[in-house]
Design an enzyme around this catalytic site. Structure first.
Site, PDB file in Angstrom:
ATOM      1  N   SER A   1      -2.975  -5.910  -3.404  1.00 22.07           N
ATOM      2  CA  SER A   1      -3.903  -5.353  -4.399  1.00 22.07           C
ATOM      3  C   SER A   1      -3.238  -5.357  -5.775  1.00 22.07           C
ATOM      4  O   SER A   1      -2.160  -4.794  -5.948  1.00 22.07           O
ATOM      5  CB  SER A   1      -4.300  -3.932  -4.013  1.00 22.07           C
ATOM      6  OG  SER A   1      -4.993  -3.918  -2.799  1.00 22.07           O
TER       7      SER A   1
ATOM      8  N   ARG B   1      -0.696   6.226  -4.922  1.00 18.54           N
ATOM      9  CA  ARG B   1       0.050   5.043  -5.362  1.00 18.54           C
ATOM     10  C   ARG B   1       1.035   5.369  -6.489  1.00 18.54           C
ATOM     11  O   ARG B   1       1.248   4.576  -7.398  1.00 18.54           O
ATOM     12  CB  ARG B   1      -0.902   3.926  -5.817  1.00 18.54           C
ATOM     13  CG  ARG B   1      -1.868   3.448  -4.777  1.00 18.54           C
ATOM     14  CD  ARG B   1      -1.178   2.816  -3.565  1.00 18.54           C
ATOM     15  NE  ARG B   1      -2.173   2.378  -2.614  1.00 18.54           N
ATOM     16  CZ  ARG B   1      -2.685   3.131  -1.640  1.00 18.54           C
ATOM     17  NH1 ARG B   1      -2.261   4.376  -1.494  1.00 18.54           N
ATOM     18  NH2 ARG B   1      -3.594   2.669  -0.824  1.00 18.54           N
TER      19      ARG B   1
ATOM     20  N   GLU C   1      -1.133  -2.279 -10.017  1.00 17.32           N
ATOM     21  CA  GLU C   1      -0.300  -1.749  -8.931  1.00 17.32           C
ATOM     22  C   GLU C   1       1.131  -2.271  -9.030  1.00 17.32           C
ATOM     23  O   GLU C   1       2.074  -1.488  -8.946  1.00 17.32           O
ATOM     24  CB  GLU C   1      -0.903  -2.095  -7.569  1.00 17.32           C
ATOM     25  CG  GLU C   1      -1.926  -1.094  -7.092  1.00 17.32           C
ATOM     26  CD  GLU C   1      -1.935  -0.940  -5.577  1.00 17.32           C
ATOM     27  OE1 GLU C   1      -0.914  -1.238  -4.938  1.00 17.32           O
ATOM     28  OE2 GLU C   1      -2.956  -0.498  -5.044  1.00 17.32           O
TER      29      GLU C   1
END
Length: 336
Positions: free
Chosen positions: A232, A161, A328
């Site tokens: 998320s 990520r 995120e």
């Protein structure tokens, strides 16, 4: 150019942020011209699909809405296919288009909201696949000089990520197009536990994986067009093997997944769930009843309550497990 633009329709949290100046960019040439017209030293904000950002109340200066389109096949040897895709293309639409062309590699990444330009920044991933595996090059323009460049996969420094674009070394680049390498003969990727369980009695085909991924995501994640959310809200923490051994002494049931370089990935959703956050609602923001990693909007119109609830969740996880949670979505703009 639009002055004082309301960005509510351009972010999946549906926040009422205001851009001082909003410019829709439809080509690399236009992007270079817009950058050339900025005041000396000015740095524009950049928006794509608005699915992985938290927009604060005010975005001063110029905000560039990336709307560069196009899907071009650069090479095709009958097996490997290289395509160039504009940053403003819808990610999910690209996944479906590639599937119909039998260009395989993206099925596990179906229904991820956002644009193609945002995919390398976040190194989006799901069900055992990361987009970095299919990226050959990323075309960029410098946000202050207007210089064009082409970054290789190695240049992008992809991690879980994460990528160079989220750090100082690459934050100055604006993504205009992405080159992907796909494969007509790619093996089916169905080893991720959730996906494997769904497909336990099915023939393992790319069609089956695509259908299963879409079905699972629709069951577990709210549609941002209906319920404001950014998917998320926290990354799954990556910690050392020593730290997980210590954590397991008190919490032996914590879910653990392999990660590179003598580290492991643990489930942020599990950590949050064990502390009773699911269903908690504060100031118009709620932890989803269905998934502890997802925060949902239920009236909040500004970034502040989203960030406050996220901070409280992260603090509780740190206090309980000595594990740090990282957001995120990226925070853009300023409050006040």
């Amino acid at each position: 150019m639009t002055a004082g633009a309301d960005l509510r329709a351009l972010n999946t949290l549906q926040l009422h942020a205001t851009a001082q100046h909003l410019v829709t960019v439809s080509s690399s040439d236009q992007l270079q011209a817009e950058i050339a017209g900025l005041d000396e030293g000015a740095v524009p904000h950049v928006l794509g699909g608005g699915s992985n950002v938290i927009l604060c109340d005010h975005l001063p200066g110029t905000t560039l809405l990336m709307a560069i389109r196009g899907r071009d096949v650069l090479s095709d040897d009958g097996t490997k296919v290289v395509i160039r895709v504009g940053a403003g293309e819808s990610w999910h639409d690209l996944v479906v288009w590639c599937h119909h062309q039998s260009f395989h590699g993206f099925a596990n990444l179906a229904l991820i909201p956002g644009s193609v330009g945002g995919a390398p920044i976040q190194n989006i991933g799901a069900y055992g696949v990361e987009v970095a595996e299919c990226i050959e090059a990323v075309h960029v323009v410098h946000q202050q000089t207007g210089e064009r460049d082409c970054l290789s996969r190695e240049d992008c420094e992809f991690r879980y990520r994460d990528s160079v674009f989220k750090h100082a070394a690459g934050a100055q680049w604006i993504i205009t197009e992405v080159d992907f390498v796909l494969d007509r003969e790619a093996p089916v990727e169905a080893d991720y536990p959730t996906l494997r369980a769904r497909l336990s009695e099915a023939e393992l085909t790319h069609d089956a994986v695509l259908a299963a991924v879409i079905s699972i995501r629709r069951e577990r994640l709210p549609d941002p067009a209906i319920t404001p959310n950014a998917g998320s809200f926290f990354k799954n923490p990556i910690i050392s093997e020593l730290d997980i051994d210590i954590l397991r002494q008190s919490f032996p049931e914590v879910p653990v997944y392999p990660a590179p370089n003598d580290t492991v990935k643990i489930s942020a959703a599990w950590l949050i769930d064990q502390l009773g956050w699911r269903g908690e609602e504060r100031d118009g923001v709620k932890v989803s009843d269905d998934h502890a990693l997802v925060l949902e909007g239920c009236g909040a119109r500004s970034a502040a309550p989203w960030l406050a609830l996220a901070e409280d969740i992260a603090t509780s996880v740190k206090d309980a497990y000595n594990v740090s949670l990282e957001l995120e979505p990226r925070v853009i703009g300023s409050t006040g």
